[in-house]
Design an enzyme around this catalytic site. Structure first.
Site, PDB file in Angstrom:
ATOM      1  N   ASP A  58       0.851  -1.183   0.000  1.00 44.23           N
ATOM      2  CA  ASP A  58       0.000   0.000   0.000  1.00 44.23           C
ATOM      3  C   ASP A  58       0.896   1.245   0.000  1.00 44.23           C
ATOM      4  O   ASP A  58       1.874   1.292   0.763  1.00 44.23           O
ATOM      5  CB  ASP A  58      -0.872  -0.030   1.261  1.00 44.23           C
ATOM      6  CG  ASP A  58      -2.007   0.969   1.184  1.00 44.23           C
ATOM      7  OD1 ASP A  58      -3.168   0.527   1.165  1.00 44.23           O
ATOM      8  OD2 ASP A  58      -1.724   2.193   1.130  1.00 44.23           O
ATOM      9  N   TYR A 154     -11.481  14.488  -4.509  1.00 48.08           N
ATOM     10  CA  TYR A 154     -10.564  13.794  -5.425  1.00 48.08           C
ATOM     11  C   TYR A 154      -9.828  14.821  -6.292  1.00 48.08           C
ATOM     12  O   TYR A 154      -8.603  14.772  -6.442  1.00 48.08           O
ATOM     13  CB  TYR A 154     -11.356  12.809  -6.297  1.00 48.08           C
ATOM     14  CG  TYR A 154     -10.579  12.225  -7.466  1.00 48.08           C
ATOM     15  CD1 TYR A 154      -9.736  11.128  -7.287  1.00 48.08           C
ATOM     16  CD2 TYR A 154     -10.696  12.762  -8.757  1.00 48.08           C
ATOM     17  CE1 TYR A 154      -9.027  10.588  -8.360  1.00 48.08           C
ATOM     18  CE2 TYR A 154      -9.998  12.232  -9.826  1.00 48.08           C
ATOM     19  CZ  TYR A 154      -9.164  11.147  -9.632  1.00 48.08           C
ATOM     20  OH  TYR A 154      -8.463  10.613 -10.693  1.00 48.08           O
TER      21      TYR A 154
HETATM   22  N1  NAD Z   1      -9.117   6.338 -15.994  1.00 44.76           N
HETATM   23  C1  NAD Z   1      -9.203   7.657 -16.178  1.00 44.76           C
HETATM   24  O1  NAD Z   1      -9.986   8.132 -17.002  1.00 44.76           O
HETATM   25  C2  NAD Z   1      -8.320   8.596 -15.378  1.00 44.76           C
HETATM   26  C3  NAD Z   1      -8.425   9.983 -15.623  1.00 44.76           C
HETATM   27  C4  NAD Z   1      -7.610  10.855 -14.908  1.00 44.76           C
HETATM   28  C5  NAD Z   1      -6.702  10.358 -13.984  1.00 44.76           C
HETATM   29  N2  NAD Z   1      -6.639   9.022 -13.757  1.00 44.76           N
HETATM   30  C6  NAD Z   1      -5.653   8.526 -12.771  1.00 44.76           C
HETATM   31  O2  NAD Z   1      -4.910   7.476 -13.383  1.00 44.76           O
HETATM   32  C7  NAD Z   1      -4.435   6.595 -12.371  1.00 44.76           C
HETATM   33  C8  NAD Z   1      -4.782   5.172 -12.746  1.00 44.76           C
HETATM   34  O3  NAD Z   1      -6.196   5.048 -12.794  1.00 44.76           O
HETATM   35  P1  NAD Z   1      -6.939   3.821 -13.501  1.00 44.76           P
HETATM   36  O4  NAD Z   1      -8.023   4.376 -14.324  1.00 44.76           O
HETATM   37  O5  NAD Z   1      -5.957   2.892 -14.087  1.00 44.76           O
HETATM   38  O6  NAD Z   1      -7.648   3.176 -12.217  1.00 44.76           O
HETATM   39  P2  NAD Z   1      -7.466   1.744 -11.546  1.00 44.76           P
HETATM   40  O7  NAD Z   1      -8.394   1.708 -10.369  1.00 44.76           O
HETATM   41  O8  NAD Z   1      -7.614   0.677 -12.565  1.00 44.76           O
HETATM   42  O9  NAD Z   1      -5.949   1.808 -11.055  1.00 44.76           O
HETATM   43  C9  NAD Z   1      -5.551   2.312  -9.800  1.00 44.76           C
HETATM   44  C10 NAD Z   1      -4.638   1.255  -9.173  1.00 44.76           C
HETATM   45  O10 NAD Z   1      -4.118   1.770  -7.947  1.00 44.76           O
HETATM   46  C11 NAD Z   1      -4.176   0.732  -6.971  1.00 44.76           C
HETATM   47  N3  NAD Z   1      -4.240   1.368  -5.654  1.00 44.76           N
HETATM   48  C12 NAD Z   1      -5.274   2.083  -5.141  1.00 44.76           C
HETATM   49  N4  NAD Z   1      -4.970   2.491  -3.906  1.00 44.76           N
HETATM   50  C13 NAD Z   1      -3.714   2.035  -3.640  1.00 44.76           C
HETATM   51  C14 NAD Z   1      -2.865   2.123  -2.520  1.00 44.76           C
HETATM   52  N5  NAD Z   1      -3.253   2.766  -1.402  1.00 44.76           N
HETATM   53  N6  NAD Z   1      -1.650   1.535  -2.586  1.00 44.76           N
HETATM   54  C15 NAD Z   1      -1.251   0.861  -3.697  1.00 44.76           C
HETATM   55  N7  NAD Z   1      -2.031   0.741  -4.792  1.00 44.76           N
HETATM   56  C16 NAD Z   1      -3.247   1.316  -4.750  1.00 44.76           C
HETATM   57  C17 NAD Z   1      -5.421  -0.054  -7.322  1.00 44.76           C
HETATM   58  O11 NAD Z   1      -5.442  -1.375  -6.792  1.00 44.76           O
HETATM   59  C18 NAD Z   1      -5.369  -0.025  -8.847  1.00 44.76           C
HETATM   60  O12 NAD Z   1      -4.660  -1.138  -9.365  1.00 44.76           O
HETATM   61  C19 NAD Z   1      -5.044   7.077 -11.062  1.00 44.76           C
HETATM   62  O13 NAD Z   1      -4.088   7.894 -10.413  1.00 44.76           O
HETATM   63  C20 NAD Z   1      -6.221   7.920 -11.514  1.00 44.76           C
HETATM   64  O14 NAD Z   1      -6.564   8.891 -10.549  1.00 44.76           O
HETATM   65  C21 NAD Z   1      -7.420   8.124 -14.426  1.00 44.76           C
END
Ligand code: NAD
Length: 323
Positions: A58, A154
């Site tokens: 984590d 967020y």
């Molecule tokens: N998908 C989008 O459209 C989008 C848009 C803007 C920003 N983001 C950012 O991109 C990044 C990836 O997002 P995603 O869409 O792949 O989501 P996702 O939920 O698939 O990936 C996030 C990952 O982080 C891990 N995680 C969460 N909390 C954690 C912790 N405390 N310690 C370790 N791991 C942890 C989760 O298990 C997951 O695998 C994030 O930072 C998100 O805020 C995504």
């Protein structure tokens, strides 16, 4: 190059890992598996030949700091986050624990481990708040305008980290690039629930349409978003390894698409004959957002390469194959 990817088992992180490994890099993957899945790393585990390792940890724990100090990655791609906007409204404290304190822990450990650069994942859809229509597409310099106020904790967390990044660069010499991602879509994006998260609309509609079920549009569907394909986003991360020093950079298509138009595109691709069901608009959601990707072209040499028609086709094909 030795890289660490946090949030590695997630949607975007796992695509990034596949590309880094395809380029012959050594990658350490870290994730607590709260929303990600090891299934997303199956290709990486099969193909890596000793260049890939996974640590379940984590980012808020001392274990993560220890891993960073032990492995001394040259670059950290920091994607781990609490990604649920509505959860951040219900529970801003746990959002900040991961997105602010967790990130701070990564930055502190990185600076102690001699890491050269952190590529941070910010949100183009949330840090600018609801821009006045005259300010669209939104440019990075608008982030500190008084009217650019995130509508959710967020968004606040993804914005205030920018100040920490500047501090660590100025005082500790830790370089960074912050990528403000628009709405990312593509294979492996799994809806978190029936309703899904706001950014997962392509995944939610695709699954429902292919399953022969109707979809709900919250609001009248005229709300707009900027959709960018995951492979293009991965290219932006790779470009940010050695470009875009000390910058916030939008990563989006620059094309504003309404949810109604997205629905029509996906209905055509999936053959869905349902009309959308319209539900009450969800509080806190933006009406219009589209980011200006000009700075990404100038600083990173990055441009989106996959247009919406092709990206949606690839995405629907993946959802069809995994239905
Ligand atoms: N998908 C989008 O459209 C989008 C848009 C803007 C920003 N983001 C950012 O991109 C990044 C990836 O997002 P995603 O869409 O792949 O989501 P996702 O939920 O698939 O990936 C996030 C990952 O982080 C891990 N995680 C969460 N909390 C954690 C912790 N405390 N310690 C370790 N791991 C942890 C989760 O298990 C997951 O695998 C994030 O930072 C998100 O805020 C995504």
């Amino acid at each position: 190059m030795r890289s660490l990817v946090t949030g590695a088992a997630g949607f975007i992180g796992s695509h990034l890992i596949d590309r880094l490994l395809a380029e012959g890099e050594e990658v350490l993957a870290l994730d607590n598996l709260s929303s990600g899945s090891l299934a997303n790393l199956a290709d990486a585990r099969r193909s890596a030949m000793g260049k890939f390792s996974f640590q379940r940890a984590d980012v808020t724990s001392t274990a993560t700091a220890d891993i960073i100090k032990r492995h001394k990655p040259q670059v950290i791609f920091h994607l781990a986050a609490q990604v649920d906007v509505r959860k951040s409204v219900r529970d801003p404290l746990s959002d900040a624990m991961v997105n602010v304190i967790g990130t701070l822990g990564v930055l502190q450990a990185a600076s102690e481990a001699g890491t050269e650069k952190v590529v941070f994942t910010s949100s183009g859809g949330c840090i600018y708040g609801e821009p006045d229509p005259s300010r669209l597409p939104v440019t990075e310099d608008q982030v500190y305008l008084p009217e650019s106020m995130p509508e959710s904790p967020y968004g606040v967390s993804k914005k205030i980290v920018l100040d920490y990044l500047r501090y660590f660069k100025a005082v500790k010499g830790l370089d960074y690039t912050a990528l403000a991602l628009a709405n990312v879509y593509g294979p492996r994006q799994e809806p978190a629930s029936e309703v899904g998260l706001e950014g997962q609309v392509v995944a939610i509609f695709s699954r429902k349409m292919l399953g022969g079920r109707p979809c709900t549009i919250y609001g009248d569907g005229t709300q707009t978003r900027d959709f960018v394909y995951v492979d293009d986003v991965v290219s932006a991360y790779l470009a940010a390894r050695d470009k875009g020093s000390g910058e916030l950079i939008n990563v989006g298509s620059g094309v504003e698409l309404s949810v109604n138009d997205l629905y029509r595109n996906l209905a055509e691709l999936t053959g869905s004959r349902f009309e959308p069901i319209y539900g009450a608009a969800r509080p806190g959601e933006l009406h219009r957002i589209v980011v200006d990707p000009t700075k990404a072209a100038e600083q990173l040499g990055w441009r989106p390469g996959v247009d919406l028609a092709e990206g949606l086709k690839q995405t629907v094909a993946w959802f069809r194959a995994t239905a």
